[in-house]
Design an enzyme around this catalytic site. Structure first.
Site, PDB file in Angstrom:
ATOM      1  N   GLU A   1       0.817  -1.212   0.000  1.00 45.57           N
ATOM      2  CA  GLU A   1       0.000   0.000   0.000  1.00 45.57           C
ATOM      3  C   GLU A   1       0.853   1.265   0.000  1.00 45.57           C
ATOM      4  O   GLU A   1       0.521   2.249  -0.667  1.00 45.57           O
ATOM      5  CB  GLU A   1      -0.950   0.014   1.206  1.00 45.57           C
TER       6      GLU A   1
ATOM      7  N   CYS B   1     -16.816   2.671 -20.370  1.00 42.25           N
ATOM      8  CA  CYS B   1     -18.160   2.592 -19.779  1.00 42.25           C
ATOM      9  C   CYS B   1     -18.958   1.389 -20.283  1.00 42.25           C
ATOM     10  O   CYS B   1     -19.802   0.855 -19.556  1.00 42.25           O
ATOM     11  CB  CYS B   1     -18.932   3.878 -20.069  1.00 42.25           C
TER      12      CYS B   1
ATOM     13  N   CYS C   1     -25.092   4.561 -13.121  1.00 42.57           N
ATOM     14  CA  CYS C   1     -24.106   5.648 -13.074  1.00 42.57           C
ATOM     15  C   CYS C   1     -24.681   6.912 -13.710  1.00 42.57           C
ATOM     16  O   CYS C   1     -25.014   6.934 -14.908  1.00 42.57           O
ATOM     17  CB  CYS C   1     -22.835   5.227 -13.796  1.00 42.57           C
TER      18      CYS C   1
END
Length: 367
Positions: free
Chosen positions: A54, A215, A224
């Site tokens: 991370e 998309c 969305c």
């Protein structure tokens, strides 16, 4: 009238909850089919491996991090070995990854864990968030991936997904951040949290990208708002343009046979803790320094200049190599060393432009 409003509020709340359940379920369904499950830090999911990955992934792409992560874990397989290592050894592995303050924070954090937590990574948010270099999102990732606890994450990729999906447009960054945290806390499921967190990050990184998002293959397209309105380009909110400064610097490469003179950068900022050639801002400074050191030059050569870019700074680097017959005295307390290019027993951190110049010196030395 009041009862009617209460009924409307309950109806709206239930609608939102259904929407959030649908959102999280769509994300989880996508994860099971397409999510990234073979990343090297996923092989042994524990707090240490999660933490290292991370920190490395902060402002750095996955494909860049993978080889560095593998080398790092091989060299420092646990907190104790990391805490007991020198910062030079850590920076040696980190060299080229950039944002070197992360390496210093990792070393400091490892020492804190070793002393205060007996070598075990803390498993409570309030303790994790206090550690150097760990913010709210990183703490959430450690709890989620490392401990399999319910915890939320909100990195850049996740923000972009939420901003577009829920059409979040606030006047200030502070209000936007608060709204995003409220949103992610509402939609992150209690069960399968780490799978959800990985999936929503992957959707942001692989599908809901900054420009030309894919998309048509997004699992969230039907709900969305950005997709429905076809206004994805207006998200995320516009940030202030970073003013990039430009500087000209000279690298003085002092070589005696197979030894190179290096100085450790003890200042804060770029290349903190890394070894570098002496840096000057004009040739007059170089001449004065050479005179003070009483250096006798055998041969001099000016390499081709090059541009080294940071997010906020561009350096026009001019390398000047001088060869000398005899090594001059150095003061070890001033963080100066004669680095043997061939044995390379000294494990030190080098900035990427210095590493590139070393390769050039090698090629010149063998011709």
């Amino acid at each position: 009238m009041q009862k009617k409003q209460e009924k409307l509020n309950i109806k709206l709340y239930r609608h939102l909850m259904n929407l959030y359940v649908v959102f999280s379920q769509l994300v989880l369904n996508w994860y099971h089919q397409y999510g990234r499950k073979n990343l090297p830090w996923k092989k042994y999911e524990n707090p240490y491996h999660t933490w290292i990955s991370e920190i490395m992934l902060q402002q750095t792409q996955v494909k860049t991090v993978i080889p560095y992560y593998k080398k790092f874990i091989k060299r420092f397989p646990n907190v104790r070995m990391l805490a007991n290592s020198s910062i030079n050894n850590i920076l040696n592995i980190w060299s080229g990854l950039g944002y070197y303050n992360r390496a210093h924070n990792i070393h400091h954090t490892a020492q804190i864990i070793e002393k205060k937590h007996h070598g075990k990574f803390p498993n409570h948010f309030s303790n994790i968030i206090k550690l150097p270099g760990i913010g709210r999102t990183t703490a959430g990732a450690i709890l989620s991936f490392g401990f399999n606890f319910h915890a939320c994450i909100l990195d850049g990729n996740v923000k972009r997904v939420l901003l577009r999906h829920f059409s979040i447009k606030e006047k200030t960054k502070t209000i936007t951040e608060k709204k995003l945290w409220n949103k992610i806390e509402s939609i992150t499921p209690i069960h399968n949290t780490k799978q959800f967190n990985q999936a929503i990050m992957d959707i942001g990184a692989l599908i809901c990208v900054k420009s030309q998002p894919k998309c048509n293959i997004c699992p969230l397209k039907n709900t969305c708002i950005s997709f429905i309105k076809n206004d994805w380009s207006t998200y995320p909110y516009i940030q202030k343009k970073i003013i990039i400064n430009q500087k000209n610097i000279y690298f003085l490469i002092i070589q005696c046979k197979n030894f190179i003179f290096l100085k450790k950068n003890t200042l804060t900022g770029i290349w903190k803790g890394l070894y570098c050639f002496p840096v000057f801002y004009n040739q007059i400074e170089i001449l004065i320094w050479i005179k003070e050191k009483k250096i006798r030059i055998v041969q001099q050569e000016i390499f081709k200049s090059f541009l080294h870019k940071f997010s906020h700074l561009q350096l026009r680097c001019v390398p000047i190599r001088i060869q000398i017959k005899k090594i001059f005295y150095i003061d070890p307390y001033k963080n100066e060393i004669w680095f043997n290019m061939y044995s390379q027993k000294d494990k030190i951190g080098l900035p990427s432009p210095i590493t590139k110049l070393f390769k050039k010196i090698f090629s010149c030395f063998h011709t």
